[in-house]
Each structure stands twice: as structure tokens, then as C-alpha cells.
Design an enzyme around this catalytic site. Structure first.
Site, mmCIF file in Angstrom:
data_model
loop_
_atom_site.group_PDB
_atom_site.id
_atom_site.type_symbol
_atom_site.label_atom_id
_atom_site.label_comp_id
_atom_site.label_asym_id
_atom_site.label_seq_id
_atom_site.Cartn_x
_atom_site.Cartn_y
_atom_site.Cartn_z
ATOM 1 N N ASN A 58 5.769 -10.034 35.971
ATOM 2 C CA ASN A 58 4.622 -10.891 35.083
ATOM 3 C C ASN A 58 3.481 -10.664 36.250
ATOM 4 O O ASN A 58 3.374 -11.628 36.871
ATOM 5 C CB ASN A 58 4.483 -11.506 33.880
ATOM 6 C CG ASN A 58 4.196 -12.756 34.154
ATOM 7 O OD1 ASN A 58 2.755 -13.469 34.549
ATOM 8 N ND2 ASN A 58 5.639 -13.979 34.367
ATOM 9 N N ALA A 59 2.447 -10.407 36.292
ATOM 10 C CA ALA A 59 1.372 -11.153 36.988
ATOM 11 C C ALA A 59 0.208 -11.232 35.510
ATOM 12 O O ALA A 59 -1.110 -10.682 35.648
ATOM 13 C CB ALA A 59 0.965 -10.311 38.244
ATOM 14 N N LEU A 68 -3.037 -16.196 35.167
ATOM 15 C CA LEU A 68 -2.809 -18.015 34.008
ATOM 16 C C LEU A 68 -4.814 -17.437 32.824
ATOM 17 O O LEU A 68 -5.085 -18.503 33.507
ATOM 18 C CB LEU A 68 -3.245 -18.697 35.567
ATOM 19 C CG LEU A 68 -1.953 -19.462 36.215
ATOM 20 C CD1 LEU A 68 -2.987 -19.656 37.910
ATOM 21 C CD2 LEU A 68 -1.268 -20.599 35.711
ATOM 22 N N CYS A 80 2.553 -21.508 39.931
ATOM 23 C CA CYS A 80 2.916 -19.923 39.698
ATOM 24 C C CYS A 80 2.629 -19.077 40.632
ATOM 25 O O CYS A 80 2.380 -18.789 41.621
ATOM 26 C CB CYS A 80 1.796 -19.537 38.906
ATOM 27 S SG CYS A 80 1.265 -18.125 38.492
ATOM 28 N N ILE A 93 12.820 -23.999 36.755
ATOM 29 C CA ILE A 93 12.314 -23.082 37.496
ATOM 30 C C ILE A 93 11.246 -22.294 36.980
ATOM 31 O O ILE A 93 11.571 -21.844 36.053
ATOM 32 C CB ILE A 93 13.616 -21.980 38.712
ATOM 33 C CG1 ILE A 93 14.119 -21.500 37.915
ATOM 34 C CG2 ILE A 93 14.060 -22.883 39.797
ATOM 35 C CD1 ILE A 93 14.468 -20.437 38.191
ATOM 36 N N THR A 134 9.312 -18.495 37.864
ATOM 37 C CA THR A 134 9.582 -17.147 38.213
ATOM 38 C C THR A 134 9.837 -17.261 38.742
ATOM 39 O O THR A 134 9.371 -17.803 40.122
ATOM 40 C CB THR A 134 8.416 -16.336 37.257
ATOM 41 O OG1 THR A 134 7.214 -16.750 37.883
ATOM 42 C CG2 THR A 134 8.116 -16.294 35.769
HETATM 43 C C1 LIG Z 1 4.189 -13.921 30.286
HETATM 44 C C2 LIG Z 1 4.879 -15.098 31.211
HETATM 45 C C3 LIG Z 1 3.869 -15.924 30.803
HETATM 46 C C4 LIG Z 1 4.110 -17.278 31.665
HETATM 47 N N1 LIG Z 1 3.188 -17.899 31.993
HETATM 48 C C5 LIG Z 1 3.549 -19.708 32.753
HETATM 49 C C6 LIG Z 1 2.211 -20.181 32.491
HETATM 50 O O1 LIG Z 1 1.436 -20.228 32.052
HETATM 51 N N2 LIG Z 1 2.290 -21.464 32.952
HETATM 52 C C7 LIG Z 1 4.096 -21.901 33.521
HETATM 53 O O2 LIG Z 1 4.617 -22.638 34.341
HETATM 54 N N3 LIG Z 1 4.824 -21.097 33.996
HETATM 55 C C8 LIG Z 1 4.677 -19.830 32.991
HETATM 56 N N4 LIG Z 1 5.885 -18.789 32.831
HETATM 57 C C9 LIG Z 1 6.607 -19.062 33.576
HETATM 58 C C10 LIG Z 1 7.532 -19.700 32.207
HETATM 59 O O3 LIG Z 1 7.192 -20.983 31.817
HETATM 60 C C11 LIG Z 1 9.541 -20.027 32.591
HETATM 61 O O4 LIG Z 1 9.445 -20.759 33.783
HETATM 62 C C12 LIG Z 1 9.583 -18.780 33.144
HETATM 63 O O5 LIG Z 1 9.198 -17.705 32.495
HETATM 64 C C13 LIG Z 1 11.305 -18.531 33.037
HETATM 65 O O6 LIG Z 1 11.716 -19.491 32.378
HETATM 66 P P1 LIG Z 1 12.193 -17.884 31.012
HETATM 67 O O7 LIG Z 1 13.231 -16.634 31.581
HETATM 68 O O8 LIG Z 1 12.961 -18.645 29.938
HETATM 69 O O9 LIG Z 1 11.329 -17.292 30.496
HETATM 70 C C14 LIG Z 1 5.315 -17.446 32.138
HETATM 71 C C15 LIG Z 1 6.268 -17.215 31.994
HETATM 72 C C16 LIG Z 1 6.176 -15.108 31.223
HETATM 73 C C17 LIG Z 1 7.962 -14.180 31.246
#
Ligand SMILES: Cc1cc2nc3c(=O)[nH]c(=O)nc-3n(C[C@H](O)[C@H](O)[C@H](O)COP(=O)(O)O)c2cc1C
Length: 270
Positions: free
Chosen positions: A39-40, A43, A98, A157, A159
Site C-alpha cells: 500500500n501507498a 497517510l 511510514c 514493525i 511495513t
Molecule cells: C492499508 C494500510 C494502512 C496503514 N496505515 C498505517 C498508518 O496510518 N500508520 C501506521 O503506523 N501504520 C500503518 N500501516 C501499517 C500497519 O499498522 C502495520 O504496521 C503493518 O501493516 C504490518 O502489520 P500487518 O501485517 O498485520 O498488517 C498500514 C498498513 C496498511 C496495510
């Protein structure tokens, strides 16, 4: 967020919020790659002032929540933090990492991480968590800097920076070209980061990254995570929280433990 809490999450963490409303990047801003998500989003958020109204609803429902905040400078993140505490969250999580926005470099630097954490700690009196990136060359040094600056916990962590090319278009799929990978492919990366951090810092580590089963949760606890966040796996349905809790509880009983804290970091020292 209320639905997630009703489905068994003990705490919910908000999407990161900044000082001003922000549209984020144009589409495509999310795609699937190698059983994970890339994803991108950029924020996207409504700005802290509008977000407070939504958060007050959570408070009325007695749902424990953590607000994730970001800012481009120490001054800006402190301003957001000062407003965010009005919603009475349990803690603030600082998004210092991020990988597809201008704040991506903060948690690459021990100095910047320390400065951002100190600035927020000087501003608020609730717990402050520092969210780190596996993209840093030395996540342990950054974790130690966060701890020294007063962070109450580390979240590891965010992403993993990545990219996908459309072979027909012969061009990057995401409008922003670069994105952050989440979901199962990053799980071993998260486990390694948590394991290394656990043996260096004394503050709790909140593990996140690719957890989708109770076995993953157990593995992350054994690596050193005191608590676990689940993001991408919620796309399969919100039963994931109850399923994982049940699986971990059964594992603890089978293995002769009475609570999760007894298995945190049990995978051994460096
Ligand atoms: C669509 C999407 C939006 C995200 N937005 C944020 C965010 O606003 N702030 C943040 O700290 N991490 C954000 N993340 C990262 C997640 O909080 C998390 O650190 C990362 O996805 C790894 O965990 P997961 O594999 O369980 O998703 C986002 C991830 C995804 C997929």
C-alpha cells in the site's frame, strides 16, 4: 474501531492522524503481492481536530484505544499529541516510520527518533509508544534511542518498503511507485526485529507484522512481544481476534503456562 473491539480486540489503534486533513496519494494506492498487501495510501486522515469527535464515540463506549500520531517536525508531532490527549486515549503511538511518506526517514535515525520521542514525552503525560521500521539499517540502535528518550514501549514493525511492476504496462502498479508491504510475507522480518530488540531494550515491545494465526502470535510472543497488533489479517474477517486469542489460550494450557507474559521472550538469548 468499535466493531473490532466488539469482535475481541482488547485495544484498538487508530490510523495515523496529523495536524491537517490529508487526502493521501491517488490510486492505485493498494495492491496484492506475494500473499501480502502493498500500500501507498499516503497517510490519508481527516486531521486531528475532526478525528477527536469520532474518538469521543469510542470513549463513550468504554473501548480502550491508542491514537497513532505523526508530524513532519518535533513541533508538529507535539502539537498533534497535545490535541490528541483531549480524547483521553490509553496511549499515543508515534508513527515515525511510514515507508511511503515524507516521515519515512525519522526512524532510520537514532537522533531524529530520540528528538521526536522526547518532544512528545515533554508534551503529554500518558504512555508514548515509538513505532519503528524494519527498513532501518539498525533497528536495535533506533529502539535504544527511543527507550533513552523515554518511550514507554516500542511497536515493531511498520511495513517493509516494496514495489510491484505491471508487466503488461511495464510500469509500477502503485501511483506512488513505492509502497509498504504487509501481511504474511513480512512475518519473519517482524520476528527477527522483535527478537533482536527484546535482547537490547528493557521496555515492552508490541509486535506487529504479518500475524494471521495463533501460531504466529505464539511465535511473536516467544520472540519478545508483550502484546500483538493485527492489521492485514482483518481482511479475512474480524473473527481473527477471537480465533487467535482462543488458540493462544489453548497453547498456554497445553504447555503448562497460566498467562501470556510467561512466554514472552522465551525463545532464548542472543
Ligand atoms: C492499508 C494500510 C494502512 C496503514 N496505515 C498505517 C498508518 O496510518 N500508520 C501506521 O503506523 N501504520 C500503518 N500501516 C501499517 C500497519 O499498522 C502495520 O504496521 C503493518 O501493516 C504490518 O502489520 P500487518 O501485517 O498485520 O498488517 C498500514 C498498513 C496498511 C496495510
Amino acid at each position: 474501531m468499535a466493531r473490532v473491539a466488539r469482535k475481541g480486540a482488547d485495544v484498538v489503534v487508530t490510523k495515523s492522524v496529523g495536524l491537517e486533513p490529508r487526502k493521501g496519494y491517488p490510486g492505485p494506492n493498494i495492491t496484492v503481492s506475494h500473499s501480502g498487501l502493498l500500500n501507498a495510501v499516503g497517510l490519508t486522515n481527516p486531521g486531528i481536530d475532526s478525528f477527536l469527535d469520532e474518538l469521543r464515540i469510542l470513549k463513550r463506549h468504554n473501548i480502550p484505544f491508542v491514537i497513532s500520531v505523526f508530524g513532519r517536525t518535533e513541533k508538529e508531532i507535539s502539537q498533534v499529541a497535545r490535541i490528541a490527549v483531549e480524547a483521553e486515549p490509553s496511549a499515543l503511538e508515534l508513527n515515525l516510520s511510514c515507508p511511503h511518506a515524507e516521515i519515512s526517514q525519522i526512524a532510520h535515525s537514532t537522533k531524529l527518533t530520540g528528538d521526536f520521542v522526547s518532544a512528545v514525552k515533554d508534551t503529554v503525560s500518558i504512555p508514548v509508544f515509538a513505532k519503528l521500521t524494519p527498513n532501518a539499517s539498525d533497528i536495535v540502535a533506533v529502539g535504544l534511542a527511543a527507550e533513552e528518550a523515554g518511550a514507554d514501549a516500542i511497536v515493531a514493525i511498520n511495513t517493509v518498503q516494496g514495489m510491484k511492476i505491471d508487466i503488461t504496462q511495464k510500469a509500477p502498479v502503485l501511483a506512488n511507485k513505492v509502497g509498504g508491504l504487509s501481511g504474511p510475507p513480512i512475518f519473519p522480518v517482524a520476528v527477527r526485529c522483535i527478537y533482536d530488540l527484546y535482547h537490547a531494550v528493557s521496555i515492552p515491545i508490541i509486535g506487529v507484522g504479518g500475524v494471521s494465526t495463533w501460531e504466529d502470535a505464539v511465535e511473536m510472543h516467544l520472540a519478545g512481544a508483550s502484546a500483538i497488533q493485527i492489521g492485514t489479517a482483518t481482511l479475512r474477517g474480524l473473527d481473527v481476534f477471537a480465533d487467535i486469542q482462543e488458540g493462544v489460550e489453548e497453547y498456554l494450557v497445553r504447555e503448562g503456562f497460566s498467562k501470556t507474559s510467561e512466554i514472552v521472550g522465551l525463545a532464548g538469548g542472543n
